[in-house]
Each structure stands twice: as C-alpha cells, then as structure tokens.
Design a protein around this motif. Structure first.
Motif, PDB file in Angstrom:
ATOM      1  N   ASN A   1     -15.640   7.846 -28.554  1.00 50.49           N
ATOM      2  CA  ASN A   1     -15.314   6.918 -27.459  1.00 50.49           C
ATOM      3  C   ASN A   1     -15.575   5.451 -27.782  1.00 50.49           C
ATOM      4  O   ASN A   1     -15.678   4.641 -26.858  1.00 50.49           O
ATOM      5  N   ASP A   2     -15.654   5.105 -29.043  1.00 56.96           N
ATOM      6  CA  ASP A   2     -15.660   3.695 -29.442  1.00 56.96           C
ATOM      7  C   ASP A   2     -14.188   3.340 -29.697  1.00 56.96           C
ATOM      8  O   ASP A   2     -13.735   3.226 -30.831  1.00 56.96           O
ATOM      9  N   PHE A   3     -13.441   3.189 -28.606  1.00 56.96           N
ATOM     10  CA  PHE A   3     -11.979   3.255 -28.640  1.00 56.96           C
ATOM     11  C   PHE A   3     -11.333   2.207 -29.545  1.00 56.96           C
ATOM     12  O   PHE A   3     -10.336   2.481 -30.212  1.00 56.96           O
ATOM     13  N   HIS A   4     -11.867   1.004 -29.591  1.00 59.12           N
ATOM     14  CA  HIS A   4     -11.234  -0.044 -30.381  1.00 59.12           C
ATOM     15  C   HIS A   4     -11.322   0.236 -31.884  1.00 59.12           C
ATOM     16  O   HIS A   4     -10.587  -0.370 -32.672  1.00 59.12           O
ATOM     17  N   CYS A   5     -12.217   1.129 -32.275  1.00 60.78           N
ATOM     18  CA  CYS A   5     -12.427   1.390 -33.708  1.00 60.78           C
ATOM     19  C   CYS A   5     -12.064   2.814 -34.120  1.00 60.78           C
ATOM     20  O   CYS A   5     -11.437   3.017 -35.153  1.00 60.78           O
ATOM     21  N   TYR A   6     -12.502   3.803 -33.339  1.00 60.46           N
ATOM     22  CA  TYR A   6     -12.379   5.187 -33.781  1.00 60.46           C
ATOM     23  C   TYR A   6     -11.650   6.070 -32.771  1.00 60.46           C
ATOM     24  O   TYR A   6     -11.568   7.283 -32.980  1.00 60.46           O
ATOM     25  N   GLY A   7     -11.137   5.485 -31.668  1.00 58.52           N
ATOM     26  CA  GLY A   7     -10.446   6.286 -30.665  1.00 58.52           C
ATOM     27  C   GLY A   7     -11.402   7.222 -29.944  1.00 58.52           C
ATOM     28  O   GLY A   7     -12.593   6.940 -29.784  1.00 58.52           O
ATOM     29  N   ASP A   8     -10.870   8.357 -29.492  1.00 59.19           N
ATOM     30  CA  ASP A   8     -11.712   9.346 -28.807  1.00 59.19           C
ATOM     31  C   ASP A   8     -12.781   9.897 -29.745  1.00 59.19           C
ATOM     32  O   ASP A   8     -13.913  10.156 -29.325  1.00 59.19           O
ATOM     33  N   ALA A   9     -12.430  10.110 -30.994  1.00 56.58           N
ATOM     34  CA  ALA A   9     -13.375  10.629 -31.992  1.00 56.58           C
ATOM     35  C   ALA A   9     -12.868  10.269 -33.380  1.00 56.58           C
ATOM     36  O   ALA A   9     -11.654  10.315 -33.633  1.00 56.58           O
ATOM     37  N   GLY A  10     -13.775   9.907 -34.244  1.00 53.82           N
ATOM     38  CA  GLY A  10     -13.396   9.553 -35.607  1.00 53.82           C
ATOM     39  C   GLY A  10     -14.570   9.645 -36.543  1.00 53.82           C
ATOM     40  O   GLY A  10     -15.727   9.556 -36.125  1.00 53.82           O
ATOM     41  N   SER A  11     -14.285   9.866 -37.803  1.00 55.94           N
ATOM     42  CA  SER A  11     -15.324   9.989 -38.821  1.00 55.94           C
ATOM     43  C   SER A  11     -15.364   8.728 -39.677  1.00 55.94           C
ATOM     44  O   SER A  11     -14.317   8.148 -40.006  1.00 55.94           O
TER      45      SER A  11
ATOM     46  N   ASN B   1     -26.505   1.494 -22.268  1.00 59.37           N
ATOM     47  CA  ASN B   1     -25.842   1.133 -21.015  1.00 59.37           C
ATOM     48  C   ASN B   1     -24.515   1.863 -20.812  1.00 59.37           C
ATOM     49  O   ASN B   1     -23.847   1.679 -19.800  1.00 59.37           O
ATOM     50  N   ASN B   2     -24.138   2.712 -21.782  1.00 60.54           N
ATOM     51  CA  ASN B   2     -22.924   3.519 -21.672  1.00 60.54           C
ATOM     52  C   ASN B   2     -23.030   4.696 -22.632  1.00 60.54           C
ATOM     53  O   ASN B   2     -22.419   4.708 -23.704  1.00 60.54           O
ATOM     54  N   PRO B   3     -23.800   5.734 -22.262  1.00 60.02           N
ATOM     55  CA  PRO B   3     -24.059   6.864 -23.172  1.00 60.02           C
ATOM     56  C   PRO B   3     -22.827   7.647 -23.574  1.00 60.02           C
ATOM     57  O   PRO B   3     -22.911   8.498 -24.472  1.00 60.02           O
ATOM     58  N   THR B   4     -21.668   7.393 -22.952  1.00 56.68           N
ATOM     59  CA  THR B   4     -20.457   8.100 -23.369  1.00 56.68           C
ATOM     60  C   THR B   4     -19.942   7.587 -24.712  1.00 56.68           C
ATOM     61  O   THR B   4     -19.111   8.240 -25.338  1.00 56.68           O
ATOM     62  N   VAL B   5     -20.435   6.408 -25.117  1.00 51.43           N
ATOM     63  CA  VAL B   5     -20.108   5.886 -26.446  1.00 51.43           C
ATOM     64  C   VAL B   5     -21.269   6.254 -27.358  1.00 51.43           C
ATOM     65  O   VAL B   5     -22.377   5.734 -27.215  1.00 51.43           O
ATOM     66  N   TRP B   6     -21.012   7.169 -28.284  1.00 47.91           N
ATOM     67  CA  TRP B   6     -22.107   7.679 -29.088  1.00 47.91           C
ATOM     68  C   TRP B   6     -21.593   8.197 -30.419  1.00 47.91           C
ATOM     69  O   TRP B   6     -20.400   8.295 -30.659  1.00 47.91           O
ATOM     70  N   GLY B   7     -22.544   8.488 -31.317  1.00 47.71           N
ATOM     71  CA  GLY B   7     -22.204   9.033 -32.621  1.00 47.71           C
ATOM     72  C   GLY B   7     -23.256  10.015 -33.078  1.00 47.71           C
ATOM     73  O   GLY B   7     -24.379  10.027 -32.563  1.00 47.71           O
ATOM     74  N   VAL B   8     -22.915  10.852 -34.047  1.00 47.15           N
ATOM     75  CA  VAL B   8     -23.841  11.864 -34.544  1.00 47.15           C
ATOM     76  C   VAL B   8     -23.712  11.962 -36.059  1.00 47.15           C
ATOM     77  O   VAL B   8     -22.615  11.857 -36.616  1.00 47.15           O
ATOM     78  N   SER B   9     -24.858  12.150 -36.737  1.00 49.22           N
ATOM     79  CA  SER B   9     -24.885  12.330 -38.187  1.00 49.22           C
ATOM     80  C   SER B   9     -25.808  13.489 -38.528  1.00 49.22           C
ATOM     81  O   SER B   9     -26.858  13.679 -37.895  1.00 49.22           O
ATOM     82  N   ASN B  10     -25.409  14.277 -39.531  1.00 51.64           N
ATOM     83  CA  ASN B  10     -26.231  15.401 -39.990  1.00 51.64           C
ATOM     84  C   ASN B  10     -27.133  15.021 -41.160  1.00 51.64           C
ATOM     85  O   ASN B  10     -27.604  15.899 -41.885  1.00 51.64           O
ATOM     86  N   ALA B  11     -27.386  13.729 -41.353  1.00 50.84           N
ATOM     87  CA  ALA B  11     -28.303  13.297 -42.410  1.00 50.84           C
ATOM     88  C   ALA B  11     -29.670  13.929 -42.205  1.00 50.84           C
ATOM     89  O   ALA B  11     -30.113  14.137 -41.070  1.00 50.84           O
ATOM     90  N   SER B  12     -30.361  14.219 -43.291  1.00 48.12           N
ATOM     91  CA  SER B  12     -31.656  14.899 -43.202  1.00 48.12           C
ATOM     92  C   SER B  12     -32.708  13.969 -42.607  1.00 48.12           C
ATOM     93  O   SER B  12     -32.612  12.741 -42.691  1.00 48.12           O
ATOM     94  N   ILE B  13     -33.736  14.561 -42.018  1.00 42.64           N
ATOM     95  CA  ILE B  13     -34.851  13.770 -41.496  1.00 42.64           C
ATOM     96  C   ILE B  13     -35.554  13.035 -42.624  1.00 42.64           C
ATOM     97  O   ILE B  13     -36.062  11.925 -42.457  1.00 42.64           O
ATOM     98  N   ASP B  14     -35.567  13.637 -43.835  1.00 46.06           N
ATOM     99  CA  ASP B  14     -36.241  13.013 -44.970  1.00 46.06           C
ATOM    100  C   ASP B  14     -35.596  11.688 -45.362  1.00 46.06           C
ATOM    101  O   ASP B  14     -36.263  10.800 -45.887  1.00 46.06           O
ATOM    102  N   SER B  15     -34.313  11.544 -45.119  1.00 44.21           N
ATOM    103  CA  SER B  15     -33.609  10.321 -45.514  1.00 44.21           C
ATOM    104  C   SER B  15     -33.968   9.141 -44.638  1.00 44.21           C
ATOM    105  O   SER B  15     -33.756   7.984 -45.027  1.00 44.21           O
ATOM    106  N   LEU B  16     -34.470   9.410 -43.417  1.00 38.73           N
ATOM    107  CA  LEU B  16     -34.716   8.364 -42.419  1.00 38.73           C
ATOM    108  C   LEU B  16     -33.453   7.537 -42.168  1.00 38.73           C
ATOM    109  O   LEU B  16     -33.531   6.398 -41.719  1.00 38.73           O
ATOM    110  N   LEU B  17     -32.304   8.114 -42.495  1.00 40.00           N
ATOM    111  CA  LEU B  17     -30.985   7.506 -42.326  1.00 40.00           C
ATOM    112  C   LEU B  17     -30.692   6.398 -43.326  1.00 40.00           C
ATOM    113  O   LEU B  17     -29.607   5.804 -43.289  1.00 40.00           O
TER     114      LEU B  17
END
Length: 279
Positions: free
Chosen positions: A198-208, A172-188
């Motif tokens: 853009n999860d501002f209350h936790c990570y600001g504009d961007a955070g790891s 419902n708000n695709p501007t809040v998102w995250g990305v991981s380079n984990a392998s497909i084999d890991s299934l995360l």
C-alpha cells in the motif's frame, strides 16, 4: 559493543541488565549458560588476565570476575566469555573466539547511546523517491528487548519473534507497511528483500524491493552484510567487502537501451556529446 569495564560495579550493571532482558533469555540460552562475549580478546597462550585487550581501544582488562582456574587456554585467539547464569563475580571463562558448535556460540552485548547529544543514526538506501516511509532512523530497544528503529517522522521498524519477521509500518497509517524475513542476527543491517504493501506511489498494492539499512556515509558503499567500503572501491575488480558484494552486478559502461552496437558511429565531427552512465 559493551565494555571496556571500569570496575566490578560496571560489569555488574551489565550482568544485571542482561539477566533481565527477555531477548537474552530467549536467544542466548545455550543450556542455561547465557554466553556473552564482552569485547576482550587475547592472542597469547596461555593467557593471563592482563593479556585480554578490548577490541575497541586495546585497553587491558582491569576487572576480575574470573571463574577459579580461569583463564587456562592452551592456544591463542581467546575471547573473554561471561556466563550470565553464574554468580556475577565468578562468571568469566576464556573460550576460543571461533566456535564451530552452536552450543558454545556467544551473544554480544552493545551499548546504544540514546540522548539528545548522542545517538546511532541508520539510513535506508533503495527506497523510491516518493515513498511514505522515513529514510533516517534512530536505533532503539523496544519494550521486549529487541532492537528496533524509530524513523524521524512517522515510521517504526520492529522484530516479531513469533513470525520471525521484521515489520516496517507508518505509525499514523498502519495500512502502509512492509515485511522482511531477514534473520534476527542481522539486525537488518545490509541488503535484504522486503515486500511493501500500500505504498501506492512506489510499489502499488504490493511489491518486492531490496533495501539496505546502513550507517555508511555518502562516499561509502554498503556491502550486502552491512559493512562499509570506500565508494571508489566499488567495481574496481578487487573485492573489498568480506562478502565480495562490492564487485557484484558491475556494469562498467551502460550506454542505455537506444545504443546499437552493430551500427558504426557517424563519421565527421560532432558537437553533441554522447551520455554514458558509469556505475
């Protein structure tokens, strides 16, 4: 995990689904063989068909789709491998379970229960308490055949095979998102690094941050590879995770930043207790 198979039609259903799955065709090709381990192993040599037992319940193999002159291994520790590129009723070989050549590496099929009464629930550990992302997820297959995770409220996690990245976003708000380079084999599953936007209350504009996708219960510790061990096995000076991660970053006593180790404790009796965090 796929199996055990009740009859030849049961195996044929899996064979048909596998040959229609775009992920199988792209990730398990290996020279047109589309190798799959079917969950059966034999520890004797030479093995007979009935020596192959399913790892989930030790049920003996009761279906015959062997290639002529198979099984024929000369050593133990054999796995039942299916060539999805062959005829369904003559597609089985016995191969060594441990392969050192990727050309003979086997994919593994799994059945995912997905109904009102039965489903697989995944929890994410490590999210900030004010995050907009969901904590609990159902395991799904997306339209392209890849495993995906659907949050209980508003989050979905999918794999992008072009970028080779996992994407987590609010539907419902695709501007809040995250990305991981984990392998497909890991299934995360297990611990992986994420960049959150853009999860501002936790990570600001961007955070790891590091997040764990897990099926472990509250009284279990999630190893870096996703497996579970008892919480009492964490930091007990005896490795219980295969990857030894239950003994990583152990701080047996963490008295806090205000503790001064060069100052002797005050003499006399004290009514106040000293608070000490123990990991």
């Amino acid at each position: 995990m796929v199996g055990p198979f009740e009859d030849l039609d049961d195996w044929k259903d899996f064979y048909t689904i596998g040959n229609l799955n775009p992920v199988v065709l792209s990730q398990c090709e290996t020279g047109g063989r589309y190798l799959h381990w079917l969950g059966y192993k034999a520890d004797v040599a030479p093995p007979k068909p009935e020596d192959f037992l399913h790892v989930a319940d030790n049920e003996a193999l009761a279906v015959n789709a062997w290639r002529p002159k198979q099984p024929n291994a000369k050593t133990g520790d054999q796995c039942l491998a299916a060539y999805l590129g062959l005829e369904y009723d003559k597609a089985w070989y016995d191969l060594a379970c441990v392969q050192t050549n990727w050309q003979w590496a086997m994919c593994t099929g799994c059945w995912l229960p997905n109904s009102f009464y039965s489903f697989v629930e995944i929890k994410i550990r490590g999210l900030c308490s004010r995050t907009k992302f969901d904590t609990f997820y159902d395991v799904m297959n997306d339209p392209t055949g890849y495993v995906s995770y659907k949050g209980m409220k508003n989050t979905e996690v999918t794999y992008n095979p072009v970028e080779r990245q996992w994407i987590m976003k609010l539907v419902n708000n695709p501007t809040v998102w995250g990305v991981s380079n984990a392998s497909i084999d890991s299934l995360l599953m297990g611990r992986h690094t994420w960049t959150i936007y853009n999860d501002f209350h936790c990570y600001g504009d961007a955070g790891s941050t590091t997040l764990s996708f897990t099926t472990c219960s509250e009284d279990q510790f999630t190893c870096n590879n996703g497996l579970c061990v008892g919480i009492l096995d964490r930091c007990n000076s005896q490795p219980d995770c295969y990857d030894l991660s239950d003994e990583f970053d152990c701080k047996i006593i963490n008295p806090g930043q205000s503790y001064q180790n060069f100052i002797a404790p005050p003499s006399g009796e004290m009514d106040d207790k000293i608070l000490i965090d123990v990991s």
